[in-house]
Design an enzyme around this catalytic site. Sequence first.
Site, PDB file in Angstrom:
ATOM      1  N   CYS A 333       0.835  -1.202   0.000  1.00  0.00           N
ATOM      2  CA  CYS A 333       0.000   0.000   0.000  1.00  0.00           C
ATOM      3  C   CYS A 333       0.876   1.261   0.000  1.00  0.00           C
ATOM      4  O   CYS A 333       1.553   1.533  -0.980  1.00  0.00           O
ATOM      5  CB  CYS A 333      -0.974  -0.038   1.169  1.00  0.00           C
ATOM      6  SG  CYS A 333      -2.403   1.070   0.959  1.00  0.00           S
ATOM      7  N   HIS A 430      -3.689  -5.763   1.118  1.00  0.00           N
ATOM      8  CA  HIS A 430      -3.426  -6.075   2.522  1.00  0.00           C
ATOM      9  C   HIS A 430      -3.995  -7.450   2.845  1.00  0.00           C
ATOM     10  O   HIS A 430      -4.912  -7.941   2.188  1.00  0.00           O
ATOM     11  CB  HIS A 430      -4.134  -5.072   3.444  1.00  0.00           C
ATOM     12  CG  HIS A 430      -3.553  -3.703   3.432  1.00  0.00           C
ATOM     13  ND1 HIS A 430      -2.421  -3.358   4.129  1.00  0.00           N
ATOM     14  CD2 HIS A 430      -3.979  -2.561   2.816  1.00  0.00           C
ATOM     15  CE1 HIS A 430      -2.162  -2.077   3.953  1.00  0.00           C
ATOM     16  NE2 HIS A 430      -3.092  -1.570   3.166  1.00  0.00           N
TER      17      HIS A 430
END
Length: 483
Positions: A333, A430
Amino acid sequence: MGRALMIQGTGSNVGKSLLVAGLCRAARLRGLSVAPFKPQNMSNNAAVTRDGGEIGRAQAVQALACGLPPHSDMNPILLKPESETGAQVVVHGQRLTSVRARDYATVKPRLLGYVMESYQRLRAAHDLVLVEGAGSPAEVNLRRNDIANMGFARAADVPVVLAGDIDRGGVIAQIVGTQAVIDPADAAQIAGFLINRFRGDPRLFDDGYRLIEAATGWRGFGVCPWFPDAWKLPAEDALDIRSPAAKTGAGLHVVCLRLSRIANFDDLDPLSQEPGVRLTMLEPGQAIPGDAGLVIIPGTKSTRGDLAFLRAQGWDIDILAHHRRGGRVLGICGGYQMLGRFVADPDGIEGAAGTDPGLGLLDVTTVMTPDKRLTEVEATHLATGQTCRGYEIHLGRSDGPDCARPFAMIGDKPEGAVSADGRVAGSYLHGLFRDDGFRAAYLQGFGVSSGLGYDATVEATLDALANHLEQHLDVEGLFALAR
């Protein structure tokens, strides 16, 4: 309508989240339909919900303890710090605004309505709602328009049990002092107390326990010893992630940078438990060890801010040296965004408008955009061919030549990027390391055999936690308090 009970604490990090998770599982094992609720949480470690929102990770763990999918009603107000003095305000899973800390008091009066809406929906759907407070009711300077502790408890008429942490010392003063400083009407909402995290023989505290009962007039619900397996549950705070001490010096050395705004670091809990992996959460000011096999740059709530923080620690130099030595780097991310050529924020979404150079290990560029992507995904990791489940929770879009070598595919859509030498990878996904199949396949690329069933371990730990509370607390009495 179902009944409710609230666990408040004498301070932050006294074990409220763990107590509520254990009580949730205990209630479920008794055959009750139970749900967790935290009116207001402050955390950058969020979970994506089935209804397309985000809540604090602790409430997602509590939902798991209840056998429920996470829902935005379980944590209607989530504050996500963006700087030392400001935070993003998330309401019912969606971003409402960003405010400076000193201005949050002007926003709070309009938030109680959202909190009560969520609470009433949960009460209507379940036999029992277990509510977790935030911080401490003794922070009386924050009492006006409070929605996290006594302000909510009195508005909803929910009985409160106050938890004190004996491990940090001064638990008698914690509990008696709380009663002394709070408003008498707030004190009347408290029905009892419990002692958490006792080490040794709990009977040694008998005199202190009776002293608290006599000084406060509150009923005691028990002394709960330290629960040694708490580390096996997903951590709410990155400071709680540790590899077992017995693994020092052994296995694949994975180093994760503890960024100042680290966010959504749930990938690290499974790695910390892998028998063949030694995980180091690298503290600011420490150099990246030369024996690191994999360096992880995790997610962050402030990509440009933590890129500057990373450089201030000298980690940019260390990462380049690690890569030259043949080491591998994974950016997740915000960490993926940092690995590129530059990060641009023309509209000042994460702070002052501007552009910062990245680490240059991936030939991609990132532009921050106001639209936030919140979704659960199923992807195929191209290097291993392994299908896995994860989630996205981010601002910004990344593009560039290295995206032609994607990290994964989501359906027919490429995701992430891999460098030409294959040793640097970035992804917005994630939670992949929670997937046993993906984690085993990924670690096999380092010559490590996975010996962990992570989800099964978490479930077994929740059962053990419930049993621990049943043994040491008057759980029957606690549930009887609920109304």
